[in-house]
Design an enzyme around this catalytic site. Sequence first.
Site, PDB file in Angstrom:
ATOM      1  N   GLU A  20       1.330  -8.679   9.372  1.00  0.00           N
ATOM      2  CA  GLU A  20       1.839  -7.365  10.454  1.00  0.00           C
ATOM      3  C   GLU A  20       1.174  -7.600  11.802  1.00  0.00           C
ATOM      4  O   GLU A  20       0.243  -8.418  11.985  1.00  0.00           O
ATOM      5  CB  GLU A  20       1.016  -6.067   9.747  1.00  0.00           C
ATOM      6  CG  GLU A  20      -0.280  -6.114   9.854  1.00  0.00           C
ATOM      7  CD  GLU A  20      -0.794  -4.770  10.494  1.00  0.00           C
ATOM      8  OE1 GLU A  20      -0.120  -4.150  11.224  1.00  0.00           O
ATOM      9  OE2 GLU A  20      -2.013  -4.327  10.056  1.00  0.00           O
TER      10      GLU A  20
ATOM     11  N   HIS B  22       0.967  -1.369  -0.183  1.00  0.00           N
ATOM     12  CA  HIS B  22       0.187  -0.074   0.012  1.00  0.00           C
ATOM     13  C   HIS B  22       0.984   1.287   0.050  1.00  0.00           C
ATOM     14  O   HIS B  22       2.214   0.994   0.025  1.00  0.00           O
ATOM     15  CB  HIS B  22      -0.964   0.093   1.190  1.00  0.00           C
ATOM     16  CG  HIS B  22      -0.393   0.099   2.431  1.00  0.00           C
ATOM     17  ND1 HIS B  22       0.530  -1.051   3.084  1.00  0.00           N
ATOM     18  CD2 HIS B  22      -0.004   0.950   3.410  1.00  0.00           C
ATOM     19  CE1 HIS B  22       0.648  -0.835   4.158  1.00  0.00           C
ATOM     20  NE2 HIS B  22       0.541   0.285   4.518  1.00  0.00           N
TER      21      HIS B  22
ATOM     22  N   HIS C  73       1.424   3.836   2.067  1.00  0.00           N
ATOM     23  CA  HIS C  73       2.278   4.375   3.375  1.00  0.00           C
ATOM     24  C   HIS C  73       3.693   4.249   3.010  1.00  0.00           C
ATOM     25  O   HIS C  73       4.099   3.392   2.432  1.00  0.00           O
ATOM     26  CB  HIS C  73       1.791   3.690   4.454  1.00  0.00           C
ATOM     27  CG  HIS C  73       0.465   4.136   4.941  1.00  0.00           C
ATOM     28  ND1 HIS C  73      -0.466   3.531   5.970  1.00  0.00           N
ATOM     29  CD2 HIS C  73      -0.121   5.314   4.935  1.00  0.00           C
ATOM     30  CE1 HIS C  73      -1.460   4.155   6.163  1.00  0.00           C
ATOM     31  NE2 HIS C  73      -1.454   5.349   5.505  1.00  0.00           N
TER      32      HIS C  73
ATOM     33  N   ASP D 158      -0.299  -4.189   5.609  1.00  0.00           N
ATOM     34  CA  ASP D 158      -1.099  -3.648   6.853  1.00  0.00           C
ATOM     35  C   ASP D 158      -2.581  -3.956   6.464  1.00  0.00           C
ATOM     36  O   ASP D 158      -2.721  -3.744   5.271  1.00  0.00           O
ATOM     37  CB  ASP D 158      -1.049  -2.143   7.043  1.00  0.00           C
ATOM     38  CG  ASP D 158       0.272  -1.900   7.587  1.00  0.00           C
ATOM     39  OD1 ASP D 158       0.933  -2.847   8.203  1.00  0.00           O
ATOM     40  OD2 ASP D 158       0.844  -0.829   7.742  1.00  0.00           O
TER      41      ASP D 158
END
EC number: 3.1.27.-
Lengths: 605, 658
Positions: A208, A73, A75, A183
Amino acid sequence: FPEISYLFFFCLGAGAGQDVGRSCILVSIAGKNVMLDCGMHMGYNDDRRFPDFSYITQNGRLTDFLDCVIISHFHLDHCGALPYFSEMVGYDGPIYMTHPTKAICPILLEDYRKITVDKKGETNFFTSQMIKDCMKKVVAVHLHQTVQVDEELEIKAYYAGHVLGAAMFQIKVGCESVVYTGDYNMTPDRHLGAAWIDKCRPDLLITESTYATTIRDSKRCRERDFLKKVHETVERGGKVLIPVFALGRAQELCILLETFWERMNLKAPIYFSTGLTEKANHYYKLFITWTNQKIRKTFVQRNMFEFKHIKAFDRAFADNPGPMVVFATPGMLHAGQSLQIFRKWAGNEKNMVIMPGYCVQGTVGHKILSGQRKLEMEGRQILEVKMQVEYMSFSAHADAKGIMQLIRQAEPRNVLLVHGEAKKMEFLKQKIEQEFHVNCYMPANGETTTIFTNPSIPVDISLGLLKRETAIGLLPDAKKPKLMHGTLIMKDNSFRLVSPEQALKELGLAEHQLRFTCRVHIQDPRKEHETVLRVYNHLKGVLKDYSVQHLPDGSITVESILIQATAHSEDQGTKVLLVSWTYQDEELGSYLTSLLKKGLPQSST
Amino acid sequence: FFQYCLSGHPTLPCNVLKFKSTTIMLDCGLDMTSTLNFLPLPLVQSPRLSKLPGWVLKDGSTFLDKELKECSGHVFVDSVPEFCLPETELLDLSTVDVILISNYHCMMALPYITEYTGFTGTVYATEPTVQIGRLLMEELVNSIERVPKAQSASMWKNKEVQRLLPAPLKDAVEVSMWRKCYTMPEVNAALSKIQLVGYSQKIELFGAVQVTPLSSGYALGSSNWIIQSHYEKVSYVSGSSLLTTHPQPMDQASLKNSDVLILTGLTQIPTANPDGMVGEFCSNLAMTVRNGGNVLVPCYPSGVIYDLLECLYQYIDSAGLSSVPFYFISPVANSSLEFSQIFAEWLCHNKQTKVYLPEPPFPHAELIQTNKLKHYPSIHGDFSNDFKQPCVVFTGHPSLRFGDVVHFMELWGKSSLNTVIFTEPDFSYLDALAPYQPLAMKCVYCPIDTRLNFIQVSKLLKEVQPLHVVCPEQYTQPPPTQSHRTDLMIDCQPPPMSYRRAEVLTLPYKRRYEKIEIMPELADSLVPLEIKPGISLATVSAVLHTKDNKHVLQLPPKPAQPPAGKKRKRVSDDVPECKPLKPLLSGSIPVDQFVQTLEKHGFSDVKVEDTAKGHIVLLQEAETLIQIEEDSTHIICDNDEPLRVKLRDLVLKFLQKF
């Protein structure tokens, strides 16, 4: 013959191991090397912020070593090092991510670059052009699409919630597979759905574990709490600062405030920090299929990301008198606009800062959350924090319950915990081992974990052989396990199971028939045909399950074994039985001779 | 492997495939050309239509004059329009396990199948297909339901009566099977049975078959399907396009190595070039408007309309049309325009890149923003206030039998200033216009069908090389109106197998292998032997387990040891069970070496005699004879089991086992 192969697993740089910071994991599976995420650590300003890629290969080129890179993703702790990795260290292979990640990731990277280079004046950092060149190597994937990276390696993305476009990835070679969660969150929130995976039974699940021990109270409670705090502050004329990352929590909280403002008919202005966030809402509008069911269903009537009460922020607004709420980036107060506003408002006890997510060590966010009220800023300046500091966990990570739920969904054979703190992970590890009876690992940073898999081997069976066997299996006496007999032909890398006859034929070989004929002497003064009849009756009595036949020519067959009687040349009272069988009937033939050797039972007549 | 053909319409297919142990329906298209036999449903009372004379038989009998009306020499049924369903009698449709949908036009019969046949399976389709399919169904239901018709004609369907009717009613097929439109609850129930899938997603059906949708390039979310097991592959190509319009390009490579390729949904207008048609569309539109006339474009609410709006977006300023209002009228107009903007992942590369900026992928967002394009759910309400002429109206239905288009035909038909431009290729425009005749309005026919034409098909087939092609019979001969155009048919080797409605085809291929898994413990126990360079063999004796169509080979269980100390069992208990079969043997015995081996093992009186085919080895003392030939060995001995076993094992040493 591949008997045992292994998965090799490795965390690069402080982060993916037992520390929340930057994620970068190397997985070797059946000879394929895949790098999962390429994150940076926000707490560092030096070399330590990027993973040490020399771990991967000392001399060779990364492109030669890695088969692909997967980004879960957008981030920065999962993709922040990507341009450094691909353009400065050098990697030209494929990089996979979902469409929203591909769209948003370069914008966050550019924003981050601007803060570091333009504002802080750092050199030796990637350039805008490098971000562009890096993104050219990105291949966008759909959810559930099976992407064939090469002949053997395939990957598949699953919905992960967490942020727009976040995905979990299955990496598969032959019948061995790894799932990497990135995540994720297992409960739908105001704008995203819950993570979902099918029962794919991977050999290894890498999950995670940010909130490994937390079982968080109901979301509704936290939301009410948040609204109450914001409302109270605004009522008493205070200003509320909410440091956020441009995409993700920001949108969820905006939806929350927007509906609250609407309902309570509040007038205090709500602002979004400039740049990123306005654009971000636009991404949410265009990628609405990635949001939750409710938003998707109603978007034609009302697009939830078109806000009435929330307006773009201008730097000058920070000094305006009166209450206001400001969403500003970045989320950990380590740089940029959120930090600027924080410095302006920190001295007033009427104001409030709400930290809606996790902050890594070394950031201002982390310091004030751990209770520090005197901060040393750049230039030895001391900033006294009088404003109220609140922490509200809105980060969309799975809690312990969610992690267990995902394990239950995917049914992995091994679990590996990353992206968490050691103590919390230890607790979760025990829980997982107890409940699921699978091995659970939690490697430290830079550590290698090897997991042995023992896959079954797929081969091609000829339909003739299979049909023959299943036909036998359909007989009434099918309870006993039936043995099937075949020949496995191994040629190049193909395995084919065929009937022995076919194997001989294919190889151009002739069958060699091995036959035995045994002379069995029997004391019986009767005529030959009478002896034969006695033998026949005897065998028929004993061998109930076999086909015993008396042929017109005077011989007896038991299945394919032939028995003939002749008179003994010297002794009239002795008859010679010739028992003849092929090697294939060895057991039965051998049994028959020993049976006949014992003689015939005394006839009752 | 069978294919049941339930629809005869080449672009609205409905086939059922029996593949291995699964029953798979490929599309369920609804043939709406049947509605052309009906009178239009006017939204507003139409004096013209209500005054049409009843039809009178040649013999003067008038018993049908309530049901049938005559207009300009054509006869129409005055009743709620009805649709021609796929065949429902050819096989029991409740046995269908799954339905695969290729695009939103090919799912319009879905509620009839899922709600009326006892169907209990799953439907697979992509998200855009479902969303836009829902819009098409909603529009259809809405436009029929909002004009309630008191009468439902059925007398004319009587076989004896139908014979007496003029063409085309006389020749209409299976009129007794024609059905009225479904309802919204039925649509919702049908759509709830759909499971969403993405391109290149592998979906396992009962462990036996894997199905995968591939991008087909024709419409948002449109797909071709691969249906395969480990050894056989059927490609289902339905409504594909190689033109670059808005959808993601067609995935051709994945169609390679097919045993059978089922080819449906080719262009309906093979002689028209879509680009040329778009040009003609624009110029006719501009000309009409410049002369003060209105333009009516009968269309579906999704699909080509996006491309037309995009062309107009680029065209209107240069053509000086920026002040002309464009209206898009449909109960689902707004939804359609909104949905088109959120399927970035299903769009062509250029449009995807726009979303990354982030900008809406289709320029109609800007047309709406600048008020050049306005959309309304119907002609009632806001539209009647905003309506300005001259203008351009996009509205449905393309059959001109229901929907708001009926109103505009009645309104504008009398003036030669106005133009109706047909762009959708599904209906013959002359038939569509028949109940409106005589007409003063100009009619322009610019059918835009982006699906594959025959040149593209032959290129595609050369590229992907399927072993067999199956297609509707219409594609195996030139179109009836152009019988000299032998280029307008599929040309491939071997020639395609063709099907027609209500036919069952046996698909031509033979399986020879199946996948089986060898468990690791069994694999460990195997002893491979290299027979020829690069070829190894291992004999396998194992237990076969079959569950959910998956086969697994396991190590045979260890034989249970008889409990110790127990008295010797009765003879009959000792009868050997079905022991593992002995392997086949191969090779030959070199006599000299064999004799040496015998001597080594203590046989001192070995004598060898030559025979015509080989040798005889004699062990004189033991009165034992061993006949050795090229492909056989025969041991003849007394009943001396230890000796026999010893000789057997010595012989086996020289042979290979299979």
